[in-house]
Design a protein around this motif. Structure first.
Motif, PDB file in Angstrom:
ATOM      1  N   GLU A  55       0.811  -1.192   0.118  1.00  0.00           N
ATOM      2  CA  GLU A  55      -0.078  -0.061  -0.088  1.00  0.00           C
ATOM      3  C   GLU A  55       1.121   1.368   0.015  1.00  0.00           C
ATOM      4  O   GLU A  55       0.473   2.192  -0.721  1.00  0.00           O
ATOM      5  CB  GLU A  55      -0.919   0.024   1.099  1.00  0.00           C
ATOM      6  CG  GLU A  55      -2.144  -1.116   1.275  1.00  0.00           C
ATOM      7  CD  GLU A  55      -2.863  -1.229   2.580  1.00  0.00           C
ATOM      8  OE1 GLU A  55      -4.015  -1.850   2.361  1.00  0.00           O
ATOM      9  OE2 GLU A  55      -2.434  -0.711   3.562  1.00  0.00           O
ATOM     10  N   LEU A  56       1.934   1.223   0.693  1.00  0.00           N
ATOM     11  CA  LEU A  56       2.874   2.265   0.816  1.00  0.00           C
ATOM     12  C   LEU A  56       3.426   2.388  -0.686  1.00  0.00           C
ATOM     13  O   LEU A  56       3.451   3.600  -1.136  1.00  0.00           O
ATOM     14  CB  LEU A  56       4.016   2.157   1.836  1.00  0.00           C
ATOM     15  CG  LEU A  56       3.632   2.372   3.226  1.00  0.00           C
ATOM     16  CD1 LEU A  56       4.643   1.798   4.094  1.00  0.00           C
ATOM     17  CD2 LEU A  56       3.219   3.690   3.759  1.00  0.00           C
ATOM     18  N   SER A  57       3.794   1.556  -1.146  1.00  0.00           N
ATOM     19  CA  SER A  57       4.359   1.628  -2.338  1.00  0.00           C
ATOM     20  C   SER A  57       3.426   2.037  -3.631  1.00  0.00           C
ATOM     21  O   SER A  57       3.821   3.011  -4.270  1.00  0.00           O
ATOM     22  CB  SER A  57       4.939   0.297  -2.825  1.00  0.00           C
ATOM     23  OG  SER A  57       5.594   0.398  -4.236  1.00  0.00           O
ATOM     24  N   ALA A  58       2.183   1.654  -3.343  1.00  0.00           N
ATOM     25  CA  ALA A  58       1.289   2.090  -4.485  1.00  0.00           C
ATOM     26  C   ALA A  58       0.805   3.581  -4.183  1.00  0.00           C
ATOM     27  O   ALA A  58       0.654   4.276  -5.189  1.00  0.00           O
ATOM     28  CB  ALA A  58       0.082   1.161  -4.259  1.00  0.00           C
ATOM     29  N   ALA A  59       1.089   3.981  -3.226  1.00  0.00           N
ATOM     30  CA  ALA A  59       0.671   5.421  -2.740  1.00  0.00           C
ATOM     31  C   ALA A  59       1.730   6.349  -2.962  1.00  0.00           C
ATOM     32  O   ALA A  59       1.662   7.586  -2.719  1.00  0.00           O
ATOM     33  CB  ALA A  59       0.185   5.794  -1.285  1.00  0.00           C
TER      34      ALA A  59
END
Length: 130
Positions: free
Chosen positions: A82-86
């Motif tokens: 999720e962090l990477s996608a954000a």
């Protein structure tokens, strides 16, 4: 835990679990622990309590270190994605053959591995800020 409920654990992760934690870190017991921590079902929905599944655009750079043989790694891995996608600067590591709470055992060699990752990450962040 980064989510208000333990995400589905991959079969490969379930096979990695050993010892008593295989029985006490089950989704049911962990989800009850999450509820106890939050206090109320409505508090479980708060991004400040469990940031996973919420917008992360203001999240700071993040280092995440998971234990290989930890049921809670399902939440850590999902949150790292999720962090990477954000678009959040993050670094995610799973230390091989480690168990939950390995950073509480300074006499084990993996403790130094985890500490080394933290030191290197902090130095890297500091060098980028100067």
């Amino acid at each position: 835990m980064f989510h208000a409920a333990l995400p589905k654990r991959a079969r490969t992760l379930r096979r990695r679990l050993r010892g008593k934690r295989r029985f006490v870190h089950t989704p049911t017991l962990l989800n009850l622990t999450i509820l106890y921590y939050a206090g109320t079902p409505s508090a479980m929905l708060e991004a400040h309590a469990f940031p996973g599944g919420h917008p992360l655009h203001d999240f700071p750079p993040t280092l995440m270190i998971d234990a290989d043989r930890d049921s809670m790694r399902a939440s850590g891995g999902k949150f790292a994605r999720e962090l990477s996608a954000a678009g959040i600067a993050s670094s995610y590591h799973v230390l091989p053959e480690t168990f939950h709470a390995f950073l509480n055992r300074p006499n084990e060699p993996v403790f130094a591995d985890g500490l080394g990752l933290m030191i290197d990450w902090a130095r890297d962040i500091q060098s980028k800020q100067t």
